[in-house]
Design a protein around this motif. Structure first.
Motif, short mmCIF file in Angstrom:
data_model
loop_
_atom_site.label_atom_id
_atom_site.label_comp_id
_atom_site.label_asym_id
_atom_site.label_seq_id
_atom_site.Cartn_x
_atom_site.Cartn_y
_atom_site.Cartn_z
N ALA A 1 0.83 -1.22 0.00
CA ALA A 1 0.00 0.00 0.00
C ALA A 1 0.86 1.26 0.00
O ALA A 1 0.41 2.32 -0.46
CB ALA A 1 -0.93 -0.01 1.22
N GLN A 2 2.11 1.15 0.48
CA GLN A 2 3.02 2.29 0.47
C GLN A 2 3.78 2.43 -0.85
O GLN A 2 4.56 3.36 -1.03
CB GLN A 2 4.03 2.16 1.62
CG GLN A 2 3.42 2.26 3.00
CD GLN A 2 4.44 2.05 4.11
OE1 GLN A 2 5.64 2.26 3.91
NE2 GLN A 2 3.97 1.63 5.28
N GLY A 3 3.54 1.47 -1.78
CA GLY A 3 4.15 1.58 -3.10
C GLY A 3 5.30 0.64 -3.37
O GLY A 3 5.89 0.69 -4.45
N TYR A 4 5.64 -0.25 -2.43
CA TYR A 4 6.73 -1.18 -2.67
C TYR A 4 6.26 -2.35 -3.54
O TYR A 4 5.13 -2.83 -3.39
CB TYR A 4 7.27 -1.73 -1.35
CG TYR A 4 7.99 -0.70 -0.51
CD1 TYR A 4 9.34 -0.39 -0.75
CD2 TYR A 4 7.34 -0.02 0.51
CE1 TYR A 4 10.00 0.56 0.01
CE2 TYR A 4 7.99 0.94 1.28
CZ TYR A 4 9.32 1.22 1.02
OH TYR A 4 9.97 2.17 1.77
N SER A 5 7.11 -2.80 -4.44
CA SER A 5 6.79 -3.94 -5.29
C SER A 5 6.99 -5.23 -4.52
O SER A 5 7.61 -5.27 -3.45
CB SER A 5 7.68 -3.95 -6.53
OG SER A 5 9.03 -4.21 -6.17
N SER B 1 10.24 -16.74 -2.88
CA SER B 1 9.66 -16.48 -4.20
C SER B 1 8.59 -15.40 -4.03
O SER B 1 8.13 -15.13 -2.91
CB SER B 1 9.04 -17.74 -4.81
OG SER B 1 7.83 -18.08 -4.15
N THR B 2 8.20 -14.80 -5.13
CA THR B 2 7.24 -13.69 -5.06
C THR B 2 5.79 -14.17 -5.10
O THR B 2 4.89 -13.34 -5.02
CB THR B 2 7.47 -12.72 -6.24
OG1 THR B 2 7.30 -13.45 -7.48
CG2 THR B 2 8.86 -12.11 -6.18
N THR B 3 5.56 -15.49 -5.20
CA THR B 3 4.19 -15.98 -5.39
C THR B 3 3.26 -15.51 -4.28
O THR B 3 2.24 -14.86 -4.53
CB THR B 3 4.18 -17.52 -5.45
OG1 THR B 3 5.04 -17.95 -6.51
CG2 THR B 3 2.76 -18.03 -5.71
N MET B 4 3.59 -15.84 -3.02
CA MET B 4 2.73 -15.43 -1.91
C MET B 4 2.82 -13.94 -1.65
O MET B 4 1.82 -13.30 -1.30
CB MET B 4 3.10 -16.21 -0.65
CG MET B 4 2.73 -17.68 -0.68
SD MET B 4 0.98 -17.97 -1.06
CE MET B 4 0.17 -17.09 0.26
N VAL B 5 4.01 -13.37 -1.85
CA VAL B 5 4.17 -11.93 -1.60
C VAL B 5 3.27 -11.14 -2.53
O VAL B 5 2.64 -10.15 -2.12
CB VAL B 5 5.65 -11.52 -1.78
CG1 VAL B 5 5.81 -10.02 -1.53
CG2 VAL B 5 6.54 -12.30 -0.82
N GLU B 6 3.18 -11.55 -3.78
CA GLU B 6 2.31 -10.85 -4.74
C GLU B 6 0.85 -10.96 -4.32
O GLU B 6 0.08 -10.00 -4.46
CB GLU B 6 2.51 -11.43 -6.13
CG GLU B 6 3.84 -11.03 -6.76
CD GLU B 6 4.09 -11.72 -8.08
OE1 GLU B 6 3.35 -12.69 -8.38
OE2 GLU B 6 5.01 -11.31 -8.80
N GLN B 7 0.46 -12.11 -3.79
CA GLN B 7 -0.92 -12.27 -3.32
C GLN B 7 -1.21 -11.33 -2.16
O GLN B 7 -2.26 -10.67 -2.13
CB GLN B 7 -1.15 -13.72 -2.89
CG GLN B 7 -2.56 -14.01 -2.40
CD GLN B 7 -2.75 -15.48 -2.06
OE1 GLN B 7 -2.18 -16.35 -2.70
NE2 GLN B 7 -3.54 -15.75 -1.03
#
Length: 398
Positions: free
Chosen positions: A330-334, A347-353
Motif C-alpha cells: 500500500a506504500q508503493g513497494y513492489s 519467491s514472489t508468489t505469496m508476496v504478490e498475493q
C-alpha cells in the motif's frame, strides 16, 4: 558356548531362555540363531524404540491429541465409546457428522479437516496397539464425496485476509480487558505475529529467552526476537527480527512482567501460555510446551469475535503473517522489494498475493503495467447503423 551367549543382545523381557542354533550354509546364505522362534532381526533395540517414540514433532502429537479429544467428546455426547479400539462405525459416523455440520459456518468441514480427524483416530489406535485400525475405506469414500461436493459448489480453500496495522489497531478492542494476563498475552500474539510474520506454530515455539530488550546509544529501545521458522515440519535454525515499534515493545514487556510476577518468566519457559477463563495461568507440562499453534489461532479468533464491526470475520492468525507485505504494498513497494525488505519469502508468489490484497484495501490499482498493456488493446467500436441495416434487409428463406 558361554562366550557366544555373552555377546548376544540383551532382551529384558524375553519370555524364554535363549536357544542358539548353528549357522547353516544354505546356498551361501548364513541362517542366524533364533530366539525361541523370534528372529532378532525383527526386534527393535531399546534405544531404537525410544528414538521412535520421540521422533514425531511435538506439535503433530499435540494436534492429534486435540483432534482425539474432539472425537471423544462427540462420542460421549452421542452415547458412544471412542476406544481405542475404535469401531469403524464410530469413525465413519463422526466424519459424516463433520462433513455435514462441521466447519466455521456449519455447512461442512473442509476436506483437510476430515482427513486430519481420520488420521488422528487411526494414530491413537496404532499407539494403543491396533495398527491400521479402524479400516479407512468407508471413511475415505466420505472424504472423496466431500471433495467432489465442494468442487461442484466451487468451494475452494480461502486464504486468510491480511491483518495489517489498521486491523491490529481495531482488534486491540477485542482483547479481554477484565483479565490483564489474558489481555496482554493476546496483544503479544497480535504484535509479534505481525512484526515477525510468524505462522501460528512459530508463535507457539517462542520462549522467554526468544525476546531480548536492548537500549541503543541514542537512548532508544529495540526488541530482538529470535524465531525458528517451520514449514511442513522442517525447522530451520531461524533468524532474528529487530523491532523498534514502541507499542510492540511495551506490549511484550508488560506481558513478560506479568509472567515474572507469577514466577513464570524463566528463560527456558514458553512465552505464550494457556490461561483459564478465570485468569489462572496453566502449568507447563513435562514436554515443556505452552500454547499449541491451534490454541494461538483460537485465541486470535476470540479477539475477532469480540471486536465490534470487524471487517474480516473469517480471518485466522495466519493473516498476521501477511500484514506487513500488505502494508508495504500500500506504500508503493513492489513484491520484489518486499521480499528483500522482509527476507521471509524465497519467491514472489505469496508476496504478490499479499501485496494485491494490501493494494485493494488501500483502493489502489494493483495490476500495474501488465494491465495497462492489456487495456491499450482497443477493438474498434461496432458500426451499429450498418448492423441494423443488414438485419432489416434479411429475410429467411421460405
Amino acid at each position: 558356548m558361554d562366550e557366544e551367549a555373552d555377546n548376544l543382545p540383551a532382551l529384558a523381557d524375553a519370555p524364554t531362555e535363549i536357544v542358539l542354533g548353528e549357522l547353516v550354509d544354505a546356498g551361501q546364505v548364513l541362517v542366524p540363531f533364533t530366539l525361541a522362534g523370534l528372529d532378532p532381526n525383527e526386534t527393535l533395540t531399546e534405544d531404537a524404540a525410544d528414538d521412535l517414540a520421540t521422533a514425531r514433532p511435538a506439535r503433530t502429537s499435540q494436534t492429534y491429541a486435540e483432534q482425539w479429544r474432539y472425537f471423544a467428546r462427540w462420542c460421549a455426547d452421542n452415547g458412544r465409546h471412542p476406544g481405542p479400539r475404535t469401531s469403524e462405525a464410530n469413525m465413519v459416523s463422526y466424519v459424516s457428522h463433520l462433513r455435514r455440520r462441521g466447519g466455521r459456518d456449519g455447512t461442512g468441514a473442509p476436506v483437510s479437516s476430515l482427513r486430519l480427524a481420520m488420521a488422528a483416530i487411526r494414530d491413537a489406535n496404532a499407539r494403543a496397539g491396533y495398527e491400521n485400525w479402524p479400516p479407512k475405506k468407508a471413511t475415505a469414500e466420505l472424504i472423496r464425496k466431500q471433495a467432489a461436493d465442494h468442487a461442484r459448489a466451487r468451494r475452494t480453500p480461502k486464504s486468510s485476509p491480511p491483518i495489517d496495522a489498521a486491523r491490529i489497531a481495531h482488534l486491540q478492542q477485542g482483547t479481554t480487558a477484565d483479565i490483564p494476563l489474558t489481555r496482554w498475552r493476546d496483544l503479544t500474539i497480535l504484535h509479534l505475529g505481525y512484526r515477525t510474520r510468524a505462522r501460528r506454530s512459530e508463535q507457539a515455539a517462542y520462549r522467554i529467552d526468544s525476546i531480548v530488550f536492548e537500549r541503543l546509544e541514542d537512548g532508544t529501545e529495540q526488541m530482538v526476537v529470535g524465531k525458528r521458522t517451520s514449514k511442513n515440519d522442517h525447522w530451520s535454525t531461524g533468524r532474528e527480527y529487530v523491532i523498534r515499534d514502541p507499542v510492540a515493545i511495551t506490549v511484550v514487556r508488560t506481558y513478560i512482567s506479568l509472567l515474572a510476577e507469577l514466577g513464570q518468566a524463566e528463560p527456558q519457559l514458553p512465552l505464550l501460555r494457556g490461561i483459564t477463563r478465570w485468569g489462572r495461568l496453566m502449568p507447563v507440562p513435562a514436554s515443556g510446551t505452552g500454547m499449541t499453534g491451534h490454541a494461538v489461532n483460537r485465541a486470535f479468533k476470540r479477539m475477532v469475535t469480540r471486536t465490534p464491526d470487524f471487517d474480516a470475520k473469517n480471518a485466522t492468525s495466519h493473516g498476521l503473517r501477511a500484514g506487513v507485505p500488505a502494508d508495504l504494498a500500500a506504500q508503493g513497494y513492489s513484491a520484489a522489494e518486499i521480499m528483500v525488505i522482509t527476507e521471509d519469502w524465497k519467491s514472489t508468489t505469496m508476496v504478490e498475493q499479499y501485496a494485491k490484497a494490501g493494494l485493494r484495501r488501500a483502493g489502489k490499482d494493483n495490476l500495474g503495467r501488465a494491465q495497462q498493456a492489456l487495456d491499450a488493446l482497443v477493438v474498434p467500436p461496432l458500426d451499429r447503423s450498418a448492423s441494423v441495416g443488414r438485419a432489416e434487409s434479411y429475410s429467411p428463406r421460405q
